[in-house]
Design a protein around this motif. Structure first.
Motif, PDB file in Angstrom:
ATOM      1  N   CYS A 169       0.861  -1.187   0.000  1.00 16.20           N
ATOM      2  CA  CYS A 169       0.000   0.000   0.000  1.00 16.20           C
ATOM      3  C   CYS A 169       0.896   1.235   0.000  1.00 16.20           C
ATOM      4  O   CYS A 169       1.867   1.304   0.755  1.00 16.20           O
ATOM      5  CB  CYS A 169      -0.896   0.003   1.235  1.00 16.20           C
ATOM      6  N   CYS A 173      -0.154   4.821   7.103  1.00 18.75           N
ATOM      7  CA  CYS A 173      -0.895   4.984   8.355  1.00 18.75           C
ATOM      8  C   CYS A 173      -0.080   4.394   9.510  1.00 18.75           C
ATOM      9  O   CYS A 173       0.430   3.281   9.412  1.00 18.75           O
ATOM     10  CB  CYS A 173      -2.267   4.326   8.258  1.00 18.75           C
ATOM     11  N   CYS A 176      -0.598   0.725  10.830  1.00 19.62           N
ATOM     12  CA  CYS A 176      -0.854  -0.346   9.860  1.00 19.62           C
ATOM     13  C   CYS A 176       0.359  -1.244   9.589  1.00 19.62           C
ATOM     14  O   CYS A 176       1.447  -0.774   9.269  1.00 19.62           O
ATOM     15  CB  CYS A 176      -1.345   0.269   8.554  1.00 19.62           C
ATOM     16  N   ALA A 179       1.639  -1.032   5.817  1.00 17.43           N
ATOM     17  CA  ALA A 179       2.513   0.113   5.535  1.00 17.43           C
ATOM     18  C   ALA A 179       3.935  -0.184   6.000  1.00 17.43           C
ATOM     19  O   ALA A 179       4.908   0.055   5.276  1.00 17.43           O
ATOM     20  CB  ALA A 179       1.971   1.365   6.241  1.00 17.43           C
ATOM     21  N   ASP A 211      -5.399  -3.850  -0.328  1.00 18.29           N
ATOM     22  CA  ASP A 211      -5.684  -2.913   0.751  1.00 18.29           C
ATOM     23  C   ASP A 211      -6.337  -1.651   0.232  1.00 18.29           C
ATOM     24  O   ASP A 211      -7.071  -0.984   0.944  1.00 18.29           O
ATOM     25  CB  ASP A 211      -4.390  -2.587   1.491  1.00 18.29           C
TER      26      ASP A 211
HETATM   27  S1  SF4 Z   1      -3.576  -0.534   4.043  1.00 17.32           S
HETATM   28 FE1  SF4 Z   1      -5.102   1.000   4.697  1.00 17.32          FE
HETATM   29  S2  SF4 Z   1      -4.507   1.424   6.823  1.00 17.32           S
HETATM   30 FE2  SF4 Z   1      -2.721   0.427   5.835  1.00 17.32          FE
HETATM   31  S3  SF4 Z   1      -1.408   2.101   5.081  1.00 17.32           S
HETATM   32 FE3  SF4 Z   1      -2.787   1.498   3.431  1.00 17.32          FE
HETATM   33  S4  SF4 Z   1      -4.547   2.934   3.620  1.00 17.32           S
HETATM   34 FE4  SF4 Z   1      -3.431   2.986   5.581  1.00 17.32          FE
END
Ligand code: SF4
Ligand code: B12
Length: 453
Positions: A169, A173, A176, A179, A211
């Motif tokens: 992703c 965040c 997460c 991330a 995601d």
């Molecule tokens: S998967 Fe969702 S929560 Fe995790 S970094 Fe990406 S947008 Fe943010």
């Protein structure tokens, strides 16, 4: 050569019954199976659907999938096989984020995606030279292959099939795992491969596990155009900015999107800023959130909204307001979780630095129970965070709220199939609230007690 692949269960409340939930075929296992040469014999055991492990069964290698909540059980399994002289390799999100810990409990750790590396594991194992750790290829160099779902034959899973259209992703965040594990990198899979994969599932109901399916809108639109002739129904996860693009919404509807998980997380700007969800902040400033939700519903798509509570900018009243917001806006289903320091995330290291973690490492702590809050904050008691979240779930899944949300016909009841899905999922999740609460992790704590003395 014979390899046994295992997905461990999270834990058991009493006797040997595991809480059954979301019985979906695990894609990591089908992906590993797809990378395994045909001459290697593969067996797969999924503890979550009640399958038992025979530790005395012959195997040259055991491959175990691990997430934070299943780490304890994964290590127990690895230890049982080790007693019998069988080596294990552990891979999955927890292994990507905490490889040094995993290495203490397994012979080998896969530190990321298995593509282009699993073949080396097999060769090394054949030669009796299994390495202690395997480094993944950088995401952009991965050569994706077709998953092999025949490994699930004879198992009682839901009809919904998981398909991945990309990995990682691009967002960052704080809380997460994705991330942190992917370093905020994202790579899309070739569209031909995705189409071939959907066809080989033989199913018309697909869960794109990505995601953020709208992470690269130009690519997504091309993918959606190619999905239209397949006449499938699909669900996925994505960010709310999808509502700003009518062409995208139109293509989502035409390609069969039935519903989408959206991480709202909070309706408070201060909390969103702390999380690093800055794109949601400007939507709140411009008061666009409700309009965006209505727009998505108008394309006959249901919304699974997720919310997080526990930042020091949050009050119990804020979270209660989020629940009412979710009910008033007719969300299909919702998740109301406390902020959780998943191991290896920025949030985890920040809390560790601030000295506020409780029972660290919580995921191995014998006293930890599912839904416990493993940190303390100054503004609100840990027990209150837990209570506020439980109250939120009970309110959202109360009979009156289920029927109130059902009034959103376009999003939730626009076909017979969706109507059945709406009521069955809501009543299943309503039942799950108390079943999962207080679940101890793993099967047996005796071997870990020494660690916490
Ligand atoms: S998967 Fe969702 S929560 Fe995790 S970094 Fe990406 S947008 Fe943010
Ligand atoms: C689909 C999904 C689910 C589905 C599961 C369906 C299923 N049966 O698999 C459902 C909705 C049920 C679910 C539930 C939960 N999930 Co979930 N889920 C995902 C999601 C979105 C996709 C997983 C996937 O299929 N990926 C595609 C595969 C191919 O990629 P992969 O898993 O990375 O696998 C590769 C490598 O990791 C490695 N690998 C993986 N396993 C193994 C094993 C071996 C032996 C080897 C060598 C290599 C290896 O090789 C694979 C191929 O390269 C991920 C996020 C993500 N993007 O991955 C979250 C994620 C895994 N889930 C997460 C969580 C927290 C949960 C829940 C606890 C949520 C909750 N509060 O209830 C539950 C727990 C479920 C359980 N264990 O019982 C977290 C885990 C965080 C962590 N640090 O552990 C993730 C990372 C989401 C996040 N943003 O944080 N989930």
């Amino acid at each position: 050569m014979k390899i046994i692949l295992i997905v461990p269960h999270i834990g058991r409340k009493s006797s040997d019954k595991y809480v059954r939930t979301w019985m979906i075929e695990p894609l990591p296992i089908a992906t590993i199976a797809g990378l395994t040469p045909p001459e290697v014999e593969l067996k797969f055991i999924d503890e979550r659907i009640g399958e038992k492990i025979d530790f005395d069964e012959y195997a040259d290698l055991v491959g175990i999938n691990v997430e934070a909540y299943t780490a304890k059980r994964a290590y127990e399994i690895s230890a049982e096989f080790a007693k019998r002289g069988v080596k294990s390799i552990i891979g999955g999100y927890h292994a990507m984020l905490m490889p040094h810990e995993v290495k203490q409990y397994a012979h080998s750790v896969m530190k990321g995606s298995a593509e282009d590396v699993w073949e080396d594991v097999i060769e090394d194992c054949k030669k009796g030279e299994l390495k202690r750790e395997y480094e993944p290829k950088p995401l952009k160099e991965i050569k994706f292959r077709l998953p092999r779902r025949d490994i699930f034959e004879g198992k009682n899973y839901l009809k919904l099939k998981c398909v991945e259209t990309g990995r990682g992703c691009p967002f960052d965040c704080e809380f997460c795992s994705v991330a942190s594990a992917t370093n905020s990198k994202f790579i899309a899979k070739p569209i031909d491969l995705i189409i071939e994969d959907i066809k080989q599932t033989g199913s018309k109901v697909i869960f794109f596990v990505d995601d953020n399916i709208v992470g690269d809108i130009k690519y997504t639109k091309e993918l959606l155009r190619q999905l239209i002739p397949l006449k499938i129904k699909w669900i996925s996860q994505g960010s709310l900015n999808m509502a700003e693009d009518e062409e995208l919404l139109q293509l989502m509807q035409e390609s069969g999107c039935a519903g989408i998980l959206i991480g709202f997380e909070s309706l408070k700007k201060e909390s969103l800023k702390k999380m690093g969800k800055n794109f949601m902040v400007s939507m709140i400033e411009k008061e666009e959130i409700e309009g965006h939700i209505k727009k998505i519903h108008s394309y006959n798509m249901g919304i699974y909204g997720t919310f997080i509570f526990g930042y020091d900018t949050d009050s119990a009243e804020d979270f209660e307001a989020s629940v009412e917001f979710a009910i008033d806006n007719g969300l299909f289903i919702g998740a109301f979780n406390h902020l959780m320091p998943f191991p290896g995330t920025k949030l985890y290291y920040n809390m560790k630095r601030d000295g506020i973690l409780l029972g660290d490492p919580w995921w191995l702590n014998p006293t930890y129970r599912f839904n416990d809050i493993p940190y303390k904050t100054e503004h609100i008691e840990s027990e209150e965070i837990r209570e506020v979240c439980l109250r939120a779930r009970r309110r959202f899944y109360s009979i009156s709220a289920i029927f109130k949300r059902a009034k959103n016909r376009r999003g939730n009841l626009n076909s017979i199939r969706k109507l059945i899905g709406y009521f069955s999922m809501n009543f299943m999740l309503r039942k799950e609230i108390d079943e999962k609460d207080g679940l101890p992790l793993g099967n047996d704590d005796r071997w870990l007690e020494a660690l916490f003395k």
